[in-house]
Design a protein around this motif. Structure first.
Motif, PDB file in Angstrom:
ATOM      1  N   MET A   1       1.024  -1.331  -0.208  1.00 37.86           N
ATOM      2  CA  MET A   1      -0.177  -0.465   0.101  1.00 37.86           C
ATOM      3  C   MET A   1       0.857   1.186   0.127  1.00 37.86           C
ATOM      4  O   MET A   1       1.737   1.233   0.781  1.00 37.86           O
ATOM      5  CB  MET A   1      -1.037   0.007   1.093  1.00 37.86           C
ATOM      6  CG  MET A   1      -2.085   1.322   1.005  1.00 37.86           C
ATOM      7  SD  MET A   1      -3.219   0.866   2.660  1.00 37.86           S
ATOM      8  CE  MET A   1      -2.709  -0.275   3.276  1.00 37.86           C
ATOM      9  N   VAL A   2       0.747   2.555  -0.559  1.00 37.74           N
ATOM     10  CA  VAL A   2       1.493   3.618  -0.831  1.00 37.74           C
ATOM     11  C   VAL A   2       0.450   4.900  -0.796  1.00 37.74           C
ATOM     12  O   VAL A   2      -0.917   4.696  -0.381  1.00 37.74           O
ATOM     13  CB  VAL A   2       1.930   3.844  -2.504  1.00 37.74           C
ATOM     14  CG1 VAL A   2       2.332   5.238  -2.838  1.00 37.74           C
ATOM     15  CG2 VAL A   2       2.258   2.352  -3.236  1.00 37.74           C
ATOM     16  N   VAL A   3       1.440   5.763  -0.251  1.00 39.72           N
ATOM     17  CA  VAL A   3       0.517   6.419   0.444  1.00 39.72           C
ATOM     18  C   VAL A   3       1.458   8.282  -0.238  1.00 39.72           C
ATOM     19  O   VAL A   3       2.244   7.962  -0.486  1.00 39.72           O
ATOM     20  CB  VAL A   3       0.327   6.971   1.860  1.00 39.72           C
ATOM     21  CG1 VAL A   3       1.618   7.453   2.717  1.00 39.72           C
ATOM     22  CG2 VAL A   3      -0.476   8.511   1.796  1.00 39.72           C
ATOM     23  N   GLN A   4       1.076   8.327  -0.907  1.00 37.92           N
ATOM     24  CA  GLN A   4       1.470  10.567  -1.422  1.00 37.92           C
ATOM     25  C   GLN A   4       0.762  11.855  -0.720  1.00 37.92           C
ATOM     26  O   GLN A   4      -0.640  11.572  -0.683  1.00 37.92           O
ATOM     27  CB  GLN A   4       1.353  10.642  -2.389  1.00 37.92           C
ATOM     28  CG  GLN A   4       1.284  12.079  -3.971  1.00 37.92           C
ATOM     29  CD  GLN A   4       1.531  11.819  -4.518  1.00 37.92           C
ATOM     30  OE1 GLN A   4       0.800  10.984  -5.305  1.00 37.92           O
ATOM     31  NE2 GLN A   4       1.312  13.056  -5.487  1.00 37.92           N
ATOM     32  N   THR A   5       1.330  12.136   0.106  1.00 37.81           N
ATOM     33  CA  THR A   5       0.885  13.569   0.828  1.00 37.81           C
ATOM     34  C   THR A   5       1.425  14.419  -0.016  1.00 37.81           C
ATOM     35  O   THR A   5       2.499  14.863  -0.411  1.00 37.81           O
ATOM     36  CB  THR A   5       1.523  13.790   2.384  1.00 37.81           C
ATOM     37  OG1 THR A   5       3.323  13.596   2.045  1.00 37.81           O
ATOM     38  CG2 THR A   5       1.882  12.575   3.270  1.00 37.81           C
ATOM     39  N   ALA A   6       0.496  15.371   0.574  1.00 37.52           N
ATOM     40  CA  ALA A   6       0.735  17.299  -0.232  1.00 37.52           C
ATOM     41  C   ALA A   6       1.981  18.137   0.719  1.00 37.52           C
ATOM     42  O   ALA A   6       2.354  17.422   2.160  1.00 37.52           O
ATOM     43  CB  ALA A   6      -0.452  17.967  -0.185  1.00 37.52           C
TER      44      ALA A   6
END
Length: 99
Positions: A1-6
């Motif tokens: 699972m991958v997350v991308q943050t601002a």
């Protein structure tokens, strides 16, 4: 699972860790997300860097073969504006559509 943050999250999330408002908390944020189960944590800056590389390659190609000028934007608002009010200035389909 991958997350991308601002990028804005790095500063805003610090308060949740008990830090002074505006204190960058990138390391703590990444650690917390990894502990929540994410396998990888990416910053939106990575995607922006990849976009710059693609745009530079397209510009170099257009510099040799045209057409110029080359206008580019990742802003949905700007793209919508061009499509609605100046469609005649859009000479080629977006890069994603050409692949």
């Amino acid at each position: 699972m991958v997350v991308q943050t601002a990028p804005s999250i790095r500063a805003a999330i610090g308060e949740g860790f008990g830090l002074e408002p505006g204190t960058p908390a990138t390391g703590r944020m990444v650690t917390a997300l990894r502990r929540l189960g994410f396998d990888a944590v990416f910053d939106t800056d990575l995607a922006a860097d990849l976009t710059i590389v693609e745009e530079a390659n397209e510009f170099l190609q257009r510099l040799q073969t045209g057409p110029l000028p080359m206008l580019t934007s990742c802003s949905p608002g700007w793209i919508n504006f061009m499509e609605k009010f100046y469609p005649e200035l859009i000479r080629t389909p977006p890069l994603a559509a050409r692949r």
